[in-house]
Design an enzyme around this catalytic site. Structure first.
Site: not given
Length: 762
Positions: A440, A491, A612, A672, A701
């Protein structure tokens, strides 16, 4: 009489009033009195909603200005030094500073506390920070003020507290290493003080949440439970110990025999524990049965739940309570707000208010089995279950047949990685340290406006397409000018990495007001999987084909993987997660093959939520990892050897799942790593990870733009762990939330760093 109670209620409001008030307060558009008034109104409304639904005992203390764990940290005086006020007690500014960080003012600048997932939900909590010399002191009067509020309104209340062992477990030791259990004896007296004050306010019952009892606990933590609760039992109030998100398993005997007055268990996640707990529960204790799913959106099968309740009532009599499985924090607020869902689909759903009604009717069905309201509710429930069982909207024979026909061969690439990579390198002709981005680019105000105008019918299809084409042209031109090797289309047309695809898949539906809190003021509106999943049409091909037509460089297709699609949606309850994941994988596989047919030579399938999905119990990990890796391979394995499959994962712990990541068999994985100074790559080195890796060289971030030498140093560290010919160069994550100036500046430095490394290794 069976008693109906709730473990907690959503705090955000039916129209996200809390979010709007928080953000207005942070911008200086609302003063503290105004913010507190919004909170007071929300609590009053939520108590009334629950009481009107038929809940006998209302939770108090479930409201939080940001997060319930953070509220406890303030109540216990666990305020890191960098946030402590210079004068006087903690304030709302202290609380928000701990949650969001402070750039100036009293604290002189301080980074926020760490945030992480609340067990296996999509809610995030603020991690308490403990020092070896940690002292606890009761402060922050919020709980007592809210009890007073509720009692003044005439409500029967049950204050909710996070238990001492769970609170310590959730925190992190900072500074010198020490055992967090050393803090228990210092913390317990505060619980005594809290119970004494609540008793003085006229409270009879308190709920103590200890969800860590459904985890694999070390023996010293199990021992600590007995020690802690033997001390707590001396304090006033009746105590309900609440467990949820799983079964007690080997901790069942421990939980059943702790010296408390009642125990809540989750029979949605772990129905198998019911017979054993019934046999092991001491004769004086209340048993609260969590029979209504607190973290999904589907109506309860009331007849099935009632069969369990009636059996329990024969054994327990007055000692039976009924509740949702867990706090309703994880459910949207009120289905009545949904005015655009069709009647059939809406009849299958229940949000927090409706779940309270279900709890209440179950309790009434035990107490007054022939009551007209009970008979009507049971009849409606039977109709809902019959409708869902037979609906052609849910059950698609073609999809089910395709899933049944999956073979082992379908989830295997045609050749081993060593053979594939040789063909890919020859075909792609990329330099050493190839540069790319994660997918993105900045979502500007003009992009959001165009998308909104199109949804509102203010833009035609042609006008919207041209607006998106303009954004794609800009993204491609910028990447070519900066010298990136593998390009993306940016995107611009995607509002969200799950929602964009879910809107185009049969079997998904969206609500207008199905918001749930993720953290603080961040609310998400997950898509609902209601039926068998399939892809009626190509979803991304035309956008990517257009982008590829603008450049001679390699253009990368961008898709969201099946596990992430599943984890970030409200799933079905009538079929397993793995069946839903296989259906998603087949839909994505079709898209991958269409991209390949359109001439796209690299396809990235993001699995941001892969880790997750891990169950809370280690014993259940392997089953999950087996099917999660299988469905990734299923969607990726139909392509030719020459087509390169990438995946992206954004989390910071790989050691315990590295074998499964390797089993996904992606040609390239991007991860990351910048904040860990490339130390995360040690896991890949120790395991001898065979495929290619793109370790993120800068943190997206943060608005900070690291210079080229900093990125080059990170690449040198990466090259010490992974052979240079297997390294890619990319940011940590997508650039959607960044602005164009900082994005371009960072990418210039990234390309410069890659070129520097090529020279050094030439």
């Amino acid at each position: 009489m069976a008693l109906a109670h709730s473990l907690g209620f959503p705090r955000i409001g039916r129209d996200r009033e809390l979010k709007k008030a928080q953000e207005a307060f942070w911008k200086g558009e609302l003063d503290e009195a105004g913010l507190r008034a919004v909170g007071r109104d929300l609590r009053k409304t939520h108590w009334e909603l629950q009481k009107n639904a038929g809940i006998d005992l209302l939770p108090v203390g479930d409201f939080a200005w940001y997060d319930q764990v953070l509220t406890h940290s303030l109540m216990f005086g666990v305020i890191p030094r960098r946030f402590r006020p210079q004068h006087g007690p903690a304030t709302l500014q202290t609380l928000f500073g701990m949650a969001r960080g402070v750039s100036d003012g009293c604290c002189g600048g301080a980074h926020a506390q760490e945030m992480t997932k609340w067990f296996d939900t999509n809610y995030h909590y603020l991690v308490p920070e403990f020092g070896a010399d940690q002292q606890f002191q009761l402060g922050w009067e919020q709980l007592f003020e809210e009890v007073e509020e509720a009692r003044a309104l005439g409500h029967a209340v049950k204050p909710v507290l996070i238990g001492p062992l769970t609170y310590l477990w959730l925190g992190k030791a900072k500074g010198a290493e020490f055992d967090k259990l050393e803090l228990l004896d210092r913390l317990l007296p505060l619980y005594g003080q809290i119970f004494q004050r609540l008793a003085a306010q006229g409270v009879e019952w308190v709920q103590i949440d200890e969800p860590i009892l459904v985890l694999d606990l070390p023996q010293d933590w199990k021992n600590a439970f007995e020690r802690a609760y033997n001390q707590i039992q001396r304090e006033p109030l009746k105590k309900l110990l609440a467990t949820y998100f799983g079964g007690l398993e080997e901790n069942l005997g421990l939980a059943a025999n702790l010296p408390v007055d009642g125990l809540h268990i989750d029979l949605v996640r772990a129905p198998e524990q019911y017979p054993t707990i019934l046999d092991r529960l001491p004769a004086y204790k209340v048993l609260s049965l969590g029979l209504v799913n607190g973290r999904n959106v589907w109506r309860c099968d009331l007849e099935k739940a009632l069969a369990t309740l009636q059996h329990a009532h024969e054994r327990l009599g007055e000692r039976l309570w009924v509740a949702p499985s867990c706090s309703l924090l994880h459910s949207p607020v009120d289905l009545d707000r949904e005015d655009q869902l069709d009647a059939e689909l809406k009849s299958w759903l229940a949000f927090a208010v409706q779940k309270c009604q279900e709890v209440a009717v179950l309790a009434q069905a035990v107490n007054q089995p022939q009551a007209r309201a009970v008979l009507k509710a049971l009849e409606q429930s039977r109709a809902v279950q019959a409708s869902r069982a037979a609906s052609p909207r849910i059950h698609k024979p073609a999809v089910q047949a395709r899933v049944a026909a999956i073979t082992t061969k379908d989830s295997q690439r045609r050749s081993a990685f060593t053979q594939r990579i040789a063909k890919q390198r020859a075909g792609l002709d990329l330099p050493l340290f190839p540069t790319t981005t994660i997918g993105s680019f900045p979502q500007t105000a003009s992009i959001r406006l165009a998308r909104q105008s199109f949804k509102q019918g203010k833009l035609s299809v042609a006008e919207y397409t041209e607006a998106m084409h303009s954004e794609i042209r800009h993204a491609v031109l910028v990447q070519e000018r900066l010298g990136l090797d593998v390009l993306v289309h940016g995107e611009a047309e995607r509002n969200d990495m799950v929602e964009y695809f879910a809107e185009q898949l049969d079997g998904y539906v969206f609500t207008r007001f199905g918001w749930v809190q993720s953290y603080g003021s961040r609310c998400v509106k997950p898509a609902l999987i209601f039926g068998d999943l399939s892809r009626p049409n190509a979803m991304t091909v035309e956008w990517i084909r257009y982008a590829q037509g603008l450049t001679d460089k390699v253009m990368k297709g961008m898709l969201t993987g099946p596990v992430t699609m599943l984890m970030w949606s409200f799933p079905r309850e009538d079929v397993s997660r793995e069946v839903q994941a296989r259906q998603l994988a087949l839909a994505i596989r079709d898209e991958v093959l269409d991209l390949e047919a359109a001439g796209i030579r690299i396809v990235q399938i993001d699995e941001a939520a892969f880790r997750e999905g891990l169950p809370l119990r280690r014993a259940q990990w392997q089953h999950y990892l087996d099917w999660a890796t299988e469905v990734f391979r299923l969607c990726a394995s139909g392509v030719r050897d020459e087509t390169q499959i990438h995946t992206h994962m954004c989390y910071s712990e790989f050691n315990d799942v590295i074998e499964s990541i390797a089993a996904m068999d992606a040609d390239v994985i991007t991860i990351e790593t910048s904040r860990s100074d490339m130390e995360l790559l040690d896991a890949f080195k120790a395991f001898a990870y065979p495929n290619e890796i793109g370790p993120g060289v800068y943190d997206i971030h943060s608005p900070r733009v690291p210079d080229a030498s900093e990125m080059a140093n990170l690449l040198r560290k990466a090259a010490q762990r992974i052979p240079a010919e297997r390294l890619w160069v990319n940011p940590d994550c997508g650039l959607k939330t960044r602005g164009w100036p900082e994005t371009e500046a960072a990418l210039v430095h990234m390309v410069t760093a890659a070129r520097q490394l090529r020279k050094e290794l030439a």
